[in-house]
Design an enzyme around this catalytic site. Structure first.
Site, PDB file in Angstrom:
ATOM      1  N   LYS A  97      -2.965  -0.285  11.873  1.00  0.00           N
ATOM      2  CA  LYS A  97      -4.412   0.015  11.816  1.00  0.00           C
ATOM      3  C   LYS A  97      -4.641   1.516  11.968  1.00  0.00           C
ATOM      4  O   LYS A  97      -3.832   2.301  11.486  1.00  0.00           O
ATOM      5  CB  LYS A  97      -5.157  -0.811  12.862  1.00  0.00           C
ATOM      6  CG  LYS A  97      -4.774  -2.288  12.796  1.00  0.00           C
ATOM      7  CD  LYS A  97      -5.675  -3.213  13.536  1.00  0.00           C
ATOM      8  CE  LYS A  97      -5.181  -4.642  13.355  1.00  0.00           C
ATOM      9  NZ  LYS A  97      -6.060  -5.624  13.955  1.00  0.00           N
TER      10      LYS A  97
ATOM     11  N   ASN B  25       1.013  -4.039  11.447  1.00  0.00           N
ATOM     12  CA  ASN B  25      -0.193  -3.404  10.904  1.00  0.00           C
ATOM     13  C   ASN B  25      -0.689  -2.463  11.998  1.00  0.00           C
ATOM     14  O   ASN B  25      -1.277  -2.903  12.976  1.00  0.00           O
ATOM     15  CB  ASN B  25      -1.235  -4.486  10.579  1.00  0.00           C
ATOM     16  CG  ASN B  25      -2.580  -3.887  10.199  1.00  0.00           C
ATOM     17  OD1 ASN B  25      -2.689  -2.690   9.929  1.00  0.00           O
ATOM     18  ND2 ASN B  25      -3.613  -4.727  10.183  1.00  0.00           N
TER      19      ASN B  25
ATOM     20  N   GLU C 135      -4.912 -15.048   8.563  1.00  0.00           N
ATOM     21  CA  GLU C 135      -5.357 -14.380   9.780  1.00  0.00           C
ATOM     22  C   GLU C 135      -6.756 -14.852  10.164  1.00  0.00           C
ATOM     23  O   GLU C 135      -7.753 -14.331   9.643  1.00  0.00           O
ATOM     24  CB  GLU C 135      -5.393 -12.861   9.559  1.00  0.00           C
ATOM     25  CG  GLU C 135      -4.043 -12.254   9.301  1.00  0.00           C
ATOM     26  CD  GLU C 135      -3.978 -10.819   9.808  1.00  0.00           C
ATOM     27  OE1 GLU C 135      -3.055 -10.514  10.576  1.00  0.00           O
ATOM     28  OE2 GLU C 135      -4.872 -10.024   9.467  1.00  0.00           O
TER      29      GLU C 135
ATOM     30  N   GLU D 135     -10.759  -6.682   8.679  1.00  0.00           N
ATOM     31  CA  GLU D 135     -11.501  -5.483   9.114  1.00  0.00           C
ATOM     32  C   GLU D 135     -12.041  -4.719   7.913  1.00  0.00           C
ATOM     33  O   GLU D 135     -13.122  -4.129   7.988  1.00  0.00           O
ATOM     34  CB  GLU D 135     -10.590  -4.595   9.991  1.00  0.00           C
ATOM     35  CG  GLU D 135     -10.399  -5.207  11.372  1.00  0.00           C
ATOM     36  CD  GLU D 135      -9.060  -4.890  12.028  1.00  0.00           C
ATOM     37  OE1 GLU D 135      -8.384  -3.935  11.601  1.00  0.00           O
ATOM     38  OE2 GLU D 135      -8.695  -5.611  12.975  1.00  0.00           O
TER      39      GLU D 135
ATOM     40  N   GLY E 229      -6.928  -9.348  17.386  1.00  0.00           N
ATOM     41  CA  GLY E 229      -7.208  -8.374  18.437  1.00  0.00           C
ATOM     42  C   GLY E 229      -7.955  -8.949  19.624  1.00  0.00           C
ATOM     43  O   GLY E 229      -8.457  -8.219  20.472  1.00  0.00           O
TER      44      GLY E 229
ATOM     45  N   SER F  68      -3.176 -11.924  17.073  1.00  0.00           N
ATOM     46  CA  SER F  68      -2.665 -11.965  18.444  1.00  0.00           C
ATOM     47  C   SER F  68      -1.274 -12.594  18.550  1.00  0.00           C
ATOM     48  O   SER F  68      -0.944 -13.210  19.564  1.00  0.00           O
ATOM     49  CB  SER F  68      -3.659 -12.652  19.385  1.00  0.00           C
ATOM     50  OG  SER F  68      -4.893 -11.945  19.395  1.00  0.00           O
TER      51      SER F  68
ATOM     52  N   HIS G  70      -7.623  -7.176   4.387  1.00  0.00           N
ATOM     53  CA  HIS G  70      -7.663  -7.405   5.831  1.00  0.00           C
ATOM     54  C   HIS G  70      -9.100  -7.652   6.266  1.00  0.00           C
ATOM     55  O   HIS G  70     -10.033  -7.045   5.736  1.00  0.00           O
ATOM     56  CB  HIS G  70      -7.077  -6.207   6.579  1.00  0.00           C
ATOM     57  CG  HIS G  70      -6.855  -6.499   8.024  1.00  0.00           C
ATOM     58  ND1 HIS G  70      -7.868  -6.432   8.946  1.00  0.00           N
ATOM     59  CD2 HIS G  70      -5.752  -6.919   8.689  1.00  0.00           C
ATOM     60  CE1 HIS G  70      -7.377  -6.788  10.131  1.00  0.00           C
ATOM     61  NE2 HIS G  70      -6.101  -7.084  10.003  1.00  0.00           N
TER      62      HIS G  70
HETATM   63  P1  PGA Z   1      -3.538  -8.419  16.228  1.00  0.00           P
HETATM   64  O1  PGA Z   1      -3.905  -7.963  14.722  1.00  0.00           O
HETATM   65  O2  PGA Z   1      -2.082  -8.805  16.200  1.00  0.00           O
HETATM   66  O3  PGA Z   1      -3.792  -7.181  17.053  1.00  0.00           O
HETATM   67  O4  PGA Z   1      -4.427  -9.546  16.562  1.00  0.00           O
HETATM   68  C1  PGA Z   1      -3.404  -8.659  13.621  1.00  0.00           C
HETATM   69  C2  PGA Z   1      -3.923  -8.044  12.354  1.00  0.00           C
HETATM   70  O5  PGA Z   1      -5.075  -7.602  12.342  1.00  0.00           O
HETATM   71  O6  PGA Z   1      -3.221  -7.976  11.344  1.00  0.00           O
END
Ligand code: PGA
Length: 258
Positions: free
Chosen positions: A15, A13, A173, A103, A179, A219, A101
């Site tokens: 982003k 992903n 998630e 976010e 992140g 992460s 997601h």
């Molecule tokens: P990350 O993001 O691996 O940077 O924690 C995962 C995601 O948001 O899908």
């Protein structure tokens, strides 16, 4: 539950990262990493910003890398400034889409209801959906992780048929792990993926639950992928930060081969 019957899916992903030129460079670097290696043990997907979709699909041609978008609107067309419909994505050959997601939920007001609408629209158009669910830190501390992800999963799948479930991947998630460098322990990831699998079993059947790919995301990186992906209920990963570095993304792909 027999993990061997499910295909592992390792999805990046990206982003809001990478211009089209940078995106092509990254795809070429991932292609160079997987060149000559046996990566048949997992499906490889990169979900990228809308403007990168066409150049990334072009660059990925002839490789096992599949391409996805990071969101999709639920209406077929109309007055939705700034949005992209499912048929626009399929028209250019996009195969996957991330929906729900955290976010999007946190910064763009998406709810379980809009996640459900988007999921149905995407599936009806023939897209494969990576449906994200996960609890916040507060919800985990309140002891309502299982209830939260169960509710998110149930509402997201309202009206989704058993046949359409073949095109649904669920990504667990935990919001507090995204992140942050704070990964869920492999046991925590496994437990919640199992909760989600039981929800799918209750909604459809144990056969559907056994066939559904459930990823962990938050992460996941080159170092912890082995342990997370080794868990019986963790069928792959949705990877943010580490998917932007070809060697790290490849290390996760390679961990998924076992
Ligand atoms: P990350 O993001 O691996 O940077 O924690 C995962 C995601 O948001 O899908």
């Amino acid at each position: 539950m027999n993990k061997a019957t499910r295909k592992a899916v390792i999805a990046g992903n990206w982003k809001m990262n990478k211009t089209p030129a940078e995106a092509v460079e990254l795809i070429n670097a991932i292609k160079a990493e997987i060149e000559g290696k046996d990566v048949s043990g997992c499906e490889i997907v990169t979900c990228v910003p809308y403007v990168d979709l066409v150049p990334v699909m072009e660059a990925a041609k002839g490789s096992p890398i599949k391409v996805g978008a990071e969101n999709v609107h639920f209406a077929a067309s109309g007055a939705y400034t700034g949005e992209i419909s499912a048929s626009m994505l399929t028209a250019i050959g996009v195969e996957y889409v991330i929906i729900g997601h955290s976010e999007r939920r946190q910064y763009f007001g998406e709810t379980d209801v809009t996640v459900n609408l988007r999921t149905k629209a995407a599936l009806e158009a023939g897209l494969k959906v990576i449906l994200c669910v996960g609890e916040t830190l507060e919800q985990r501390e309140q002891g309502i992780t299982d209830e939260t992800v169960s509710l998110q999963t149930k509402v997201a799948l309202l009206g989704v048929t058993e046949e359409q479930m073949k095109n649904v991947i669920i990504a667990y998630e935990p919001v507090w792990a995204i992140g942050t460098g704070k990964t869920a322990t492999s046991d925590q990831a496994d437990e919640v993926c199992d909760v989600i699998r039981n929800v799918v079993a209750a909604l459809y059947s144990s056969a559907v639950a056994e066939a559904t790919t459930i990823q962990y995301g938050g992460s996941m990186n080159a170092k912890n992928a082995d342990e997370l992906l080794g868990k019986v209920n963790v069928d792959g990963g949705l990877i943010g930060g580490a998917s932007l570095k070809a060697p790290d993304f490849y290390a996760i792909i390679s961990a998924a081969q076992k």
